[in-house]
Design a protein around this motif. Structure first.
Motif, PDB file in Angstrom:
ATOM      1  N   LEU A   1       0.854  -1.183   0.000  1.00 19.16           N
ATOM      2  CA  LEU A   1       0.000   0.000   0.000  1.00 19.16           C
ATOM      3  C   LEU A   1       0.891   1.234   0.000  1.00 19.16           C
ATOM      4  N   MET A   2       0.401   2.333  -0.544  1.00 16.27           N
ATOM      5  CA  MET A   2       1.185   3.558  -0.480  1.00 16.27           C
ATOM      6  C   MET A   2       1.368   3.948   0.987  1.00 16.27           C
ATOM      7  N   PRO A   3       2.546   4.373   1.361  1.00 19.85           N
ATOM      8  CA  PRO A   3       3.550   5.056   0.555  1.00 19.85           C
ATOM      9  C   PRO A   3       4.504   4.153  -0.213  1.00 19.85           C
ATOM     10  N   HIS A   4       4.334   2.840  -0.150  1.00 20.32           N
ATOM     11  CA  HIS A   4       5.164   1.971  -0.990  1.00 20.32           C
ATOM     12  C   HIS A   4       4.924   2.377  -2.450  1.00 20.32           C
ATOM     13  N   PRO A   5       5.963   2.451  -3.253  1.00 17.17           N
ATOM     14  CA  PRO A   5       5.806   2.947  -4.629  1.00 17.17           C
ATOM     15  C   PRO A   5       5.320   1.915  -5.645  1.00 17.17           C
ATOM     16  N   HIS A   6       4.888   0.749  -5.205  1.00 14.21           N
ATOM     17  CA  HIS A   6       4.481  -0.324  -6.120  1.00 14.21           C
ATOM     18  C   HIS A   6       3.451   0.120  -7.166  1.00 14.21           C
ATOM     19  N   SER A   7       2.319   0.639  -6.725  1.00 16.14           N
ATOM     20  CA  SER A   7       1.246   0.995  -7.668  1.00 16.14           C
ATOM     21  C   SER A   7       1.631   2.159  -8.584  1.00 16.14           C
ATOM     22  N   PRO A   8       2.213   3.240  -8.061  1.00 16.28           N
ATOM     23  CA  PRO A   8       2.646   4.291  -8.987  1.00 16.28           C
ATOM     24  C   PRO A   8       3.686   3.797  -9.999  1.00 16.28           C
ATOM     25  N   ARG A   9       4.560   2.901  -9.567  1.00 12.79           N
ATOM     26  CA  ARG A   9       5.565   2.348 -10.480  1.00 12.79           C
ATOM     27  C   ARG A   9       4.882   1.539 -11.589  1.00 12.79           C
ATOM     28  N   GLN A  10       3.841   0.795 -11.246  1.00  7.73           N
ATOM     29  CA  GLN A  10       3.096   0.046 -12.267  1.00  7.73           C
ATOM     30  C   GLN A  10       2.498   0.997 -13.302  1.00  7.73           C
TER      31      GLN A  10
END
Length: 155
Positions: free
Chosen positions: A75-84
């Motif tokens: 989940l954000m703030p982890h950059p996983h989704s924006p990176r996708q």
């Protein structure tokens, strides 16, 4: 609460959610300019797609909808989704703009080097975003963005 139950609640809410003033017009204006668009959120992907379909905006998201990951550690703030979203759009972070209203979104953008525009429709949101620091622009509604796009004219 189990993830499936939360997804159901969010999807039900998406069926009646009201847009912020100017949001639909902003999406359509950016789309008409050929701007790649994506949604990055910690909400259920199905809920976002339901909302976009209801508003007639689902076809505008050529960068996809990147909802809550099954691994909640991403989940954000982890950059996983924006990176996708960046990968799907095929553009470097500095050529993007992330519009968000939470400190977690702001932090994820910062980690990736994505310029962040803080959408703060109320004083509580504004205070939280300002307290988180960092370089940002704060807007209370979509009007300044629409005015800027109009000022620059057609692409």
């Amino acid at each position: 609460m189990p993830a499936a139950a939360l997804d159901t609640i969010e999807t039900r809410a998406a069926r009646t959610a009201r847009p912020r003033t100017g949001a639909d017009l902003l999406v359509r204006t950016l789309e008409a300019r050929g701007t790649g668009l994506a949604v990055v959120t910690d909400h259920a992907t199905l809920a976002v797609r339901t909302y976009l379909q209801r508003r007639g905006l689902d076809d505008a998201m050529n960068g996809g909808v990147h909802g809550r990951p099954t691994d909640l550690g991403r989940l954000m703030p982890h950059p996983h989704s924006p990176r996708q979203a960046l990968d799907r759009l095929g553009v470097p972070p500095a050529r993007c703009l992330m519009i968000g209203s939470t400190v977690a979104e702001q932090s994820a953008a910062r980690v990736l080097g994505i310029p962040f525009l803080a959408f703060a429709p109320d004083e509580r949101t504004r205070t939280r975003l300002l307290a988180a620091g960092g370089e940002q622009i704060l807007v209370r509604d979509h009007t300044p963005l629409l005015n800027s796009l109009r000022a620059f004219g057609s692409p």
